[in-house]
Every structure is written in C-alpha cells, then in structure tokens.
Design an enzyme around this catalytic site. Structure first.
Site, PDB file in Angstrom:
ATOM      1  N   CYS A   1      -6.884  33.499  81.407  1.00  0.00           N
ATOM      2  CA  CYS A   1      -8.077  33.021  82.100  1.00  0.00           C
ATOM      3  C   CYS A   1      -9.186  33.031  81.216  1.00  0.00           C
ATOM      4  O   CYS A   1     -10.299  32.632  81.709  1.00  0.00           O
ATOM      5  CB  CYS A   1      -8.083  33.740  83.361  1.00  0.00           C
ATOM      6  SG  CYS A   1      -8.347  35.614  83.236  1.00  0.00           S
TER       7      CYS A   1
ATOM      8  N   SER B   1      -4.601  29.897  90.010  1.00  0.00           N
ATOM      9  CA  SER B   1      -4.900  28.636  89.667  1.00  0.00           C
ATOM     10  C   SER B   1      -6.146  28.190  90.933  1.00  0.00           C
ATOM     11  O   SER B   1      -5.991  28.677  91.804  1.00  0.00           O
ATOM     12  CB  SER B   1      -3.998  27.736  89.531  1.00  0.00           C
ATOM     13  OG  SER B   1      -3.210  27.582  90.687  1.00  0.00           O
TER      14      SER B   1
ATOM     15  N   LYS C   1       2.214  40.866  96.095  1.00  0.00           N
ATOM     16  CA  LYS C   1       3.179  39.674  95.832  1.00  0.00           C
ATOM     17  C   LYS C   1       2.818  39.269  94.614  1.00  0.00           C
ATOM     18  O   LYS C   1       1.994  38.413  94.219  1.00  0.00           O
ATOM     19  CB  LYS C   1       2.888  38.592  97.016  1.00  0.00           C
ATOM     20  CG  LYS C   1       4.210  37.605  97.089  1.00  0.00           C
ATOM     21  CD  LYS C   1       4.724  36.950  96.068  1.00  0.00           C
ATOM     22  CE  LYS C   1       3.861  35.706  95.777  1.00  0.00           C
ATOM     23  NZ  LYS C   1       4.379  35.156  94.462  1.00  0.00           N
TER      24      LYS C   1
ATOM     25  N   GLU D   1       6.201  35.169  90.620  1.00  0.00           N
ATOM     26  CA  GLU D   1       7.706  35.110  90.600  1.00  0.00           C
ATOM     27  C   GLU D   1       8.411  34.830  89.108  1.00  0.00           C
ATOM     28  O   GLU D   1       9.511  34.804  89.064  1.00  0.00           O
ATOM     29  CB  GLU D   1       8.392  33.961  91.468  1.00  0.00           C
ATOM     30  CG  GLU D   1       7.839  32.425  91.402  1.00  0.00           C
ATOM     31  CD  GLU D   1       6.388  32.254  91.777  1.00  0.00           C
ATOM     32  OE1 GLU D   1       5.581  32.966  92.014  1.00  0.00           O
ATOM     33  OE2 GLU D   1       6.364  30.925  92.052  1.00  0.00           O
TER      34      GLU D   1
HETATM   35  P1  NAD Z   1      -0.558  29.881  90.543  1.00  0.00           P
HETATM   36  O1  NAD Z   1      -1.659  29.690  91.185  1.00  0.00           O
HETATM   37  O2  NAD Z   1       0.436  28.853  90.295  1.00  0.00           O
HETATM   38  O3  NAD Z   1       0.228  31.127  91.074  1.00  0.00           O
HETATM   39  C1  NAD Z   1      -0.652  32.462  91.381  1.00  0.00           C
HETATM   40  C2  NAD Z   1       0.217  33.123  92.665  1.00  0.00           C
HETATM   41  O4  NAD Z   1       0.064  32.380  93.640  1.00  0.00           O
HETATM   42  C3  NAD Z   1       1.494  33.421  92.378  1.00  0.00           C
HETATM   43  O5  NAD Z   1       1.964  34.643  92.735  1.00  0.00           O
HETATM   44  C4  NAD Z   1       2.416  32.310  93.050  1.00  0.00           C
HETATM   45  O6  NAD Z   1       3.686  32.538  93.459  1.00  0.00           O
HETATM   46  C5  NAD Z   1       1.380  31.933  94.299  1.00  0.00           C
HETATM   47  N1  NAD Z   1       1.433  30.520  94.525  1.00  0.00           N
HETATM   48  C6  NAD Z   1       1.794  29.577  93.746  1.00  0.00           C
HETATM   49  N2  NAD Z   1       1.941  28.356  94.252  1.00  0.00           N
HETATM   50  C7  NAD Z   1       1.706  28.666  95.546  1.00  0.00           C
HETATM   51  C8  NAD Z   1       1.604  27.856  96.738  1.00  0.00           C
HETATM   52  N3  NAD Z   1       1.594  26.336  96.845  1.00  0.00           N
HETATM   53  N4  NAD Z   1       1.286  28.329  97.963  1.00  0.00           N
HETATM   54  C9  NAD Z   1       0.898  29.639  97.932  1.00  0.00           C
HETATM   55  N5  NAD Z   1       1.112  30.582  96.969  1.00  0.00           N
HETATM   56  C10 NAD Z   1       1.365  29.806  95.927  1.00  0.00           C
HETATM   57  O7  NAD Z   1      -1.187  30.361  88.978  1.00  0.00           O
HETATM   58  P2  NAD Z   1      -0.256  31.076  87.591  1.00  0.00           P
HETATM   59  O8  NAD Z   1       0.031  29.816  86.916  1.00  0.00           O
HETATM   60  O9  NAD Z   1       0.612  31.969  88.036  1.00  0.00           O
HETATM   61  O10 NAD Z   1      -1.097  31.496  86.840  1.00  0.00           O
HETATM   62  C11 NAD Z   1      -2.230  30.752  86.001  1.00  0.00           C
HETATM   63  C12 NAD Z   1      -3.627  30.521  86.535  1.00  0.00           C
HETATM   64  O11 NAD Z   1      -4.104  31.620  86.997  1.00  0.00           O
HETATM   65  C13 NAD Z   1      -4.584  29.778  85.491  1.00  0.00           C
HETATM   66  O12 NAD Z   1      -4.944  28.809  86.254  1.00  0.00           O
HETATM   67  C14 NAD Z   1      -5.444  30.866  85.213  1.00  0.00           C
HETATM   68  O13 NAD Z   1      -6.698  30.451  84.958  1.00  0.00           O
HETATM   69  C15 NAD Z   1      -5.539  31.789  86.424  1.00  0.00           C
HETATM   70  N6  NAD Z   1      -5.979  33.032  86.235  1.00  0.00           N
HETATM   71  C16 NAD Z   1      -7.327  33.144  86.573  1.00  0.00           C
HETATM   72  C17 NAD Z   1      -7.721  34.570  86.295  1.00  0.00           C
HETATM   73  C18 NAD Z   1      -9.300  34.964  86.844  1.00  0.00           C
HETATM   74  O14 NAD Z   1      -9.672  35.878  86.694  1.00  0.00           O
HETATM   75  N7  NAD Z   1      -9.931  33.948  87.373  1.00  0.00           N
HETATM   76  C19 NAD Z   1      -7.170  35.589  85.860  1.00  0.00           C
HETATM   77  C20 NAD Z   1      -5.665  35.282  85.218  1.00  0.00           C
HETATM   78  C21 NAD Z   1      -5.101  34.039  85.885  1.00  0.00           C
END
Ligand code: NAD
Length: 517
Positions: free
Chosen positions: A301, A246, A193, A196
């Site tokens: 990240c 996140s 997944k 989006e």
């Molecule tokens: P996000 O948490 O908003 O989304 C990640 C995934 O979760 C997506 O597929 C999204 O559709 C899904 N999602 C979002 N909200 C949700 C909810 N309420 N319920 C269920 N699923 C949900 O993250 P993002 O904005 O796409 O990416 C940026 C974040 O990712 C930053 O915080 C960054 O630090 C982190 N990140 C961490 C690493 C790591 O290795 N630790 C690597 C890359 C990115």
C-alpha cells in the site's frame, strides 16, 4: 494441537506440486475449529501456481461462537492487572521473534513475496508488539488535585470490549499486528478475520499467543469471506472494527460498521507518487524508485506507483530506472537470491497484465516490458516482470487505477507547482515522496501536500510503531490512524472521575450547575 491439518486431497497437478492440501480452519476460544459450514476457498502457492490449502469460510454461527468466546474472556482479561498483561505480551514478543522464519515462510508460500521481504514484514509487525509492551505508560491518565476544595479529578482510559480486525492479503502478518497487540494490551479481546488468500500466518500467531499464556478467547481467528465480514459489522457485541484493504471495501466497512453503532477505522487503497526535482541525486532517486515500485511485486500500500519527473529530471532518470528494472531477478521467493516474487493469484496477475495492455493502447510508452517473463521450472506461477511506462498522462487508466502490481508509471511535468497540483488532485492520499537537495522546497512540500505520510528522500515513509500510520482522503475512512498513540486511543475510551471524600458534607439544597468553590 496445530492450527493447520494436512489432509490428502487431489493428486498433484504439476511437477512442483505438493502432494497434500492443508485444511485451514478457525481459532476460537483457544482451540482449532475445522470448517463446518461446507464453504471454503483455495489457497495457492503463487510461485508454483499449485493449491496448497483449503481455508474454511466461517458461517454466521462460527463468527457468533468467536464473539461469544471473546465476550466471556473480556470479563477477566479487561480487569487483569497491567503487570500480568504485559508479562504475557513480553512472552509473545519473544515467541514471535523466535518463530520469525516460520511466519515468513508462511508469508512467502501464500503471498509470494521473497523470504527476506517477508522477514522484514514480520520485523515491522514485531515493533508494534514491542510498542504495546509499554501499555502501562501509554494508558496513563491525568490527575488534578483540588479542582475544587477537597475535590480531585482524574481521567482513565478503559477498554471497549470485543473488537475485530479485517485485514488484506498483502501484509498477512504485519497488518493484523498493527491492531491486536495494542487492542489486547489495552484490555480488549479480539476477533481477527484475515485475508482468505493467505491465512496461515494468523493461525500460527494464535498458537504463539496461547504458548505465551494468553487466556483462551482473548484472541480468535475466523477465516472467511463477506459472510464473516458482514456478521462482524452487524454483531451487537462487537464494539469496534479496524479494517485495512481496498478503497471500495473500506468505504463499505466504514458506512456499515458505523451504521451499526461501532467505532470504525478503515484504511483503503493507494496511488503513491514520488516527485523528483531536477536538483535531486538521480542515482539515489532511481534506486529508490525501483526498490519502492517493484519490492513485493508492487503489492504494497506504500509502493511507489507514479514517478513525477519535474523538468529535466525525467530524461536523466528514465535510463537509470530502465537498467535497474531490467536487472531485477524474478522467481520463487523461497529460492536463490530472487529480488521479486509472483503476484498473489492468477486473476490478480491477469488484471495487472490487462492494465499494462491498456496503457500501451492508451499511448503510454512501455520502456520496460515484463510481460514476456518466463521463470524456469515455475511455468504455472503467477509471474509478471517489472514494467515501466514513460509519458503517462493523468487520464489514462494506468494512472487512475490502483494497479497493485510491478508497474511504474512516469508522468512528466514542467514545474514543482504542477507536480504538487497533480498529487493533490488524486483521490488517494496514503503516501508520497519528494526527492530533492533543496531543504526549502522539501519543507514547503511537506506542508502543502495533501497526503497522510510524507517521505523526504525516503520512498516508502512507513512510520515506526510509536507514530501512527494512515492516509487521507480515499485512503482512510474514519478519524484515527492505526498504532502509535492513535491506536491506543482507538481501542480505549475516556472516563473522567470527579471525587470528593466525605468530610465536611455540604448539606442543603443547591440545584445550580457545579462551579468551583
Ligand atoms: P480487499 O479489500 O479485497 O480485502 C480486504 C479484506 O476485506 C479481506 O479480509 C477480504 O476478505 C475482505 N473483503 C473483500 N471483499 C469484501 C466484500 N465485498 N465484503 C466484505 N469484505 C470483503 O483488499 P486486498 O485485495 O486483500 O488487499 C489489497 C488492498 O489493500 C489494496 O487496495 C491496498 O492498497 C490496500 N491496503 C491498504 C493499506 C493501508 O494502510 N492503507 C495497507 C495494506 C493494503
């Protein structure tokens, strides 16, 4: 069959608008499945600000269809010989290398990072595919002859079944590649997944797997939002979930997935510090800070978002960083020799801009102000120029929040101990770096710093595929990191066999606990 279908939609809203909007569906059981739930979301080109795609949001039924296909495919894939599996992996590796530019173009068009950086992302993902090609070696068990008289013991690692990956927007190709090459090589089947916001790279990957000869159903893509994620977390036929995103969502994924009996690794957000000691090479430190803070517009990240200047280091660094940050070319990542592209969406750009304004209100000194940036011919793009704050204090929101944008905060401290205490008291613990010419100081730092990935004169210490990637504290929920040997462990479970072949059958009653004879 192509995984995206281009359809005529609304007329172009801007000068650089594309005339068409691509309809992006799902990939299930080796076939493109267009959205049927009536729910979808827009995909933008962040450089032009124009909508380029319309991505279907999976319903519960769509997720169930993908899991069903994966479950059926597991019956044969999980038992397939290692040689046949690796042949497919090698072919996939060649196809990804051949289509690296196509994947990178998808990334730049939907994420915004510049094309060279997008190619770097594909390359780092490819390294995990190459690692997974060595699965026959990685998955070997142990064997002990004669643990008791005529009794042998051996351990084997078996696949889990259907596993899922839920991934973020900022590395739309690389982060999924941390997961599925190893999961699939180990004999599992996969449901991805993706974010989006930039789903097209994953759809091309699905086609490349098929061209490589992967049986239908082994790799599936369901696009969507919380509905799809929640179904993945509760689906009884999914054995394990890998998540990257996140911190609040990572925590939710870990708690919900484990409550449903799944194995979960959930990597969260970050606030990465770079500590500069007064004896460091200041030119190297300034180059490193600027590259690591503003590459990919800070949407990494492992980006450096806080520079901790120790003692006299800060006064030397500020002018060097200011000049370098001002020289960054910002623009469309597919054009010219731009260094930095836009932010991923308009709301994200507005959030980052808002945090910069809060920093100014809180009294931090904005020594480079990117807010006035205008990119010619890209007036509707989601751009914000590099911003550098000096005199940031730990109680300010620019320090506390994960900004995930082109903003570098400089915190001044008096001593090495103060720098370490600051880093160790931060709730995030993904990456950290120290810049110094003192080997003893660096060695002490690597030992006492409470962070998962440490760089010594290296600002973005992203481990190679054969090491594992992951943070500590609020940057990771779960026990194991991704890829490397920890990845192989995550996607397999251990079994130990104790075997005796009939010969002298010891007859008679013996209800005692087995002991060595
Ligand atoms: P996000 O948490 O908003 O989304 C990640 C995934 O979760 C997506 O597929 C999204 O559709 C899904 N999602 C979002 N909200 C949700 C909810 N309420 N319920 C269920 N699923 C949900 O993250 P993002 O904005 O796409 O990416 C940026 C974040 O990712 C930053 O915080 C960054 O630090 C982190 N990140 C961490 C690493 C790591 O290795 N630790 C690597 C890359 C990115």
């Amino acid at each position: 069959m192509t995984a995206r279908r281009t359809i005529e939609k609304a007329p172009p809203p801007a000068r650089h608008a594309a005339a068409t909007i691509a309809e992006i569906g799902h990939w299930i059981d080796g076939q493109l499945r267009l959205g049927d739930a009536g729910r979808s979301g827009p995909v933008f080109n962040p450089a032009s600000g124009v909508q380029t795609g319309d991505v279907a949001f999976a319903s519960i039924e769509v997720v169930d269809a993908a899991v069903r296909a994966a479950k059926e495919a597991f019956v044969t894939w999980g038992d397939m010989g290692l040689g046949r599996r690796t042949t497919i992996l090698f072919r996939f590796r060649e196809l990804v290398a051949k289509h690296a530019d196509d994947l990178a173009r998808h990334i730049t068009r939907e994420h915004g990072k510049v094309f060279s950086d997008a190619k770097g992302e594909v390359q780092r993902g490819l390294e995990v595919v190459e690692f997974a090609c060595g699965i026959p070696q990685l998955i070997k068990g142990e064997f002990s002859q004669n643990v008791s008289t005529n009794v042998d013991s051996y351990s084997i690692r078996q696949p889990l079944g259907v596993v899922a990956g839920i991934t973020p927007f900022n590395f739309p190709v690389m982060v999924p590649m941390w997961m599925y090459p190893i999961a699939i090589a180990a004999g599992n089947t996969f449901v991805l997944k993706p974010s989006e916001k930039d789903p097209s790279g994953s759809m091309l990957i699905a086609e490349l797997w098929q061209q490589a000869g992967l049986p239908d159903g082994v790799f599936n893509v369901v696009n969507g939002d919380k509905v799809a994620v929640d179904r993945i977390l509760s689906h009884p036929d999914i054995a394990a979930v890998s998540f990257v995103g996140s911190t609040p969502i990572a925590k939710y994924i870990y708690e919900t997935g484990t409550r449903h009996g799944k194995r979960v690794q959930a990597l969260g957000g970050a606030k990465n510090h770079m500590v500069v000691l007064p004896d460091a090479d200041m030119e190297l430190a300034a180059d490193s800070a600027v590259n690591a803070a503003f590459g990919s517009a800070g949407e990494r990240c492992m980006a450096i978002s806080v520079l901790v200047g120790v003692g006299s280091a800060t006064d030397k660094l500020i002018p060097l960083i200011r000049d370098r940050a001002k020289a960054i070319h910002v623009g469309d990542g597919l054009e010219g020799n731009n260094d930095m592209g836009p932010l991923v969406t308009k709301p994200h750009m507005e959030r980052v801009r808002g945090l910069v304004e809060e920093g100014v209100r809180d009294g931090a000194k904005l020594v480079v102000d990117g807010r006035a940036l205008k990119v010619t011919d890209r007036e509707r793009g989601f751009f914000l120029g590099p911003c550098v704050f000096d005199n940031v204090r730990p109680e300010m929101s620019v320090y506390k929040e994960e900004i995930f944008g082109p903003v570098l905060s400089v915190v001044r401290v008096e001593s090495y101990d103060e720098a370490v205490a600051l880093v160790n008291s931060n709730p995030y613990a993904n990456g950290v770096a120290i810049f110094t010419n003192d080997g003893g100081a660096a060695r002490t730092f690597e030992s006492e710093i409470q962070v998962g990935m440490v760089g010594i004169n290296v600002p973005i210490p992203v481990p190679m595929a054969y090491y594992s990637f992951g943070g500590w504290k609020n940057s990771l929920f779960g026990d194991v990191h991704v890829h490397g040997q920890e990845g192989v462990r995550f996607y397999t479970r251990a079994k130990v066999v104790t075997a005796r072949w009939p010969e002298p059958h010891l007859r008679g009653k013996n209800l005692g606990f087995p002991t060595v004879t």
